[in-house]
Motif scaffolding. Structure first.
Motif, PDB file in Angstrom:
ATOM      1  N   HIS A 139     -52.090 -50.315 -29.120  1.00 51.64           N
ATOM      2  CA  HIS A 139     -51.108 -51.384 -29.359  1.00 51.64           C
ATOM      3  C   HIS A 139     -50.568 -51.945 -28.051  1.00 51.64           C
ATOM      4  CE1 HIS A 139     -51.499 -50.778 -33.604  1.00 51.64           C
ATOM      5  NE2 HIS A 139     -51.530 -49.488 -33.333  1.00 51.64           N
ATOM      6  N   CYS A 194     -51.509 -57.908 -35.636  1.00 58.07           N
ATOM      7  CA  CYS A 194     -51.890 -56.493 -35.729  1.00 58.07           C
ATOM      8  C   CYS A 194     -51.075 -55.813 -36.835  1.00 58.07           C
ATOM      9  CB  CYS A 194     -51.616 -55.826 -34.379  1.00 58.07           C
ATOM     10  SG  CYS A 194     -52.034 -54.074 -34.324  1.00 58.07           S
ATOM     11  N   CYS A 204     -49.243 -53.428 -36.543  1.00 62.71           N
ATOM     12  CA  CYS A 204     -47.951 -52.994 -36.005  1.00 62.71           C
ATOM     13  C   CYS A 204     -46.935 -54.128 -36.002  1.00 62.71           C
ATOM     14  CB  CYS A 204     -48.118 -52.437 -34.590  1.00 62.71           C
ATOM     15  SG  CYS A 204     -48.420 -53.695 -33.338  1.00 62.71           S
ATOM     16  N   CYS A 262     -53.072 -57.010 -29.996  1.00 67.06           N
ATOM     17  CA  CYS A 262     -53.202 -55.610 -29.564  1.00 67.06           C
ATOM     18  C   CYS A 262     -54.690 -55.254 -29.393  1.00 67.06           C
ATOM     19  CB  CYS A 262     -52.633 -54.667 -30.615  1.00 67.06           C
ATOM     20  SG  CYS A 262     -50.873 -54.851 -30.863  1.00 67.06           S
TER      21      CYS A 262
HETATM   22 ZN    ZN Z   1     -50.579 -53.388 -32.645  1.00 68.44          ZN
END
Ligand code: ZN
Length: 359
Positions: A200, A210, A212, A217
């Motif tokens: 990440h 992403c 996240c 990332c």
């Molecule tokens: Zn990420």
């Protein structure tokens, strides 16, 4: 040393192993780890599999269970399966002693004080799972939990390419991408047990979204998940007859392993995909190396096994993206633990606790 050795002998962790003549003419008593003093279970929950191993105190693998996870499998079924694997290893006919403790690794953040799995980005719906509490209640043994990439790193340090090395990084390339960082012979955890999230770090500012919540990332361009996604698009766009053939036209079923096979057979499109993934992995790794100055970078995980093309691309990109003086002192190595590294590291985590107790 003799006090510590006496403690270990008394605990039954060491056992006499004969004598050796020394050059000074004095007989030296040899000692060995007592493998049958206890057995340990290591469980690895990955993005695409669950692997369980049963080991003895010398880390010899006595039994192993593999279970494939199809994307989208409900969380309660995954947990049930982990329990079933743990139960089958605990009752294995191949056991040589009672189970002393259990190590479990899960992808993503762990709460170090409760042993709960906070969130696994690559397993939809997996959040706030009290892994340690659930397994301790069911199996009546102390359970140790850790992030899978860090567990793999522990296995490298104990019995892989990291043996004898004090400063190295282990890059876990699979469905996701993680890292274990060793400095001065110790694993680096960070202030809140979340270090090593190289997957990440941003390699394409403003790039694809992403899991996240960020954009661009490393995982969005170079993970097993990203390679499979790009390969599926390529098959639909008629870019690779070989990949289309390997997946019998079912573009959605293509995996990063299929891409590795196709690239190894000289397929230009599969080669392009690995060139791109290798470029970004080498870029992120080069940045990490320039910050940490490790003596070695060890590559492992499901994406690396027999994927010569990807390893070559990573090596080239790492050379271009690491500061010269630091790159000269660095060696790039490939893990020889296969896909069992995280499960072996989890068992090592459980084993380590036995020696912690004695010391
Ligand atoms: Zn990420």
């Amino acid at each position: 040393v003799s006090v510590a050795v006496d403690d270990l002998l008394e605990e039954g962790l060491l056992t006499p192993a004969g004598f050796k003549e020394s050059s000074a003419g004095r007989r030296q008593e040899l000692l060995a780890l007592n493998g049958s003093r206890g057995n340990f279970i290591g469980i690895d929950l990955g993005g695409t599999h669950i692997i369980g191993v049963l080991t003895d105190l010398t880390a010899r693998v006595l039994d192993r269970v593999f279970f494939e996870i199809r994307p989208g499998l409900p969380v309660d079924i995954i947990l049930d399966q982990m329990r079933a694997i743990c139960g089958s290893l605990a009752g294995s006919a191949k056991a040589t002693a009672g189970i002393l403790s259990i190590g479990i690794c899960v992808p993503g953040f762990i709460n170090p004080s409760t042993g709960a799995s906070i969130r696994a980005e690559n397993i939809p719906g997996w959040s706030d799972i009290p892994v340690k509490a659930v397994f301790e209640k069911e199996f009546g043994r102390t359970v140790f939990t850790e992030d899978c990439s860090r567990a793999f790193g522990i296995a490298e340090r104990w019995y892989g390419q990291g043996r004898g090395k004090k400063d190295f990084v282990f890059l876990d390339l699979g469905y996701g991408i993680g890292m274990a960082i060793f400095t001065g012979g110790r694993l680096h955890f960070g202030s809140s047990h979340k270090s090593g999230e190289i997957g990440h770090t941003i390699v394409e500012a403003g790039g694809r979204e992403c899991v996240c919540g960020n954009r661009g990332c490393l995982e969005t361009v170079a993970s097993g998940k990203a390679i499979a996604r790009d390969a599926a698009e390529g098959i639909k766009g008629g870019r690779s007859e070989l990949l289309s053939g390997l997946t019998q036209g079912d573009a959605g079923s293509v995996t990063a392993q299929d891409v590795a096979i196709a690239a190894g057979m000289g397929d230009p499109y599969a080669g392009e995909l690995l060139e791109r993934a290798g470029f970004f992995i080498g870029l992120a790794l080069g940045n990490a190396a320039s910050i940490l100055n490790p003596s070695a970078v060890i590559l492992g995980g499901g994406l690396v096994g027999s994927n010569k093309v990807l390893v070559e691309r990573i090596a080239g990109s790492l050379g271009r993206h690491t500061m010269g003086g630091i790159y000269r002192d660095l060696t790039l190595q490939v893990s020889n633990l296969g896909i069992d590294g995280s499960a072996l590291g989890s068992a090592a985590l459980a084993m380590n606790a036995v020696f912690d107790r004695v010391s």
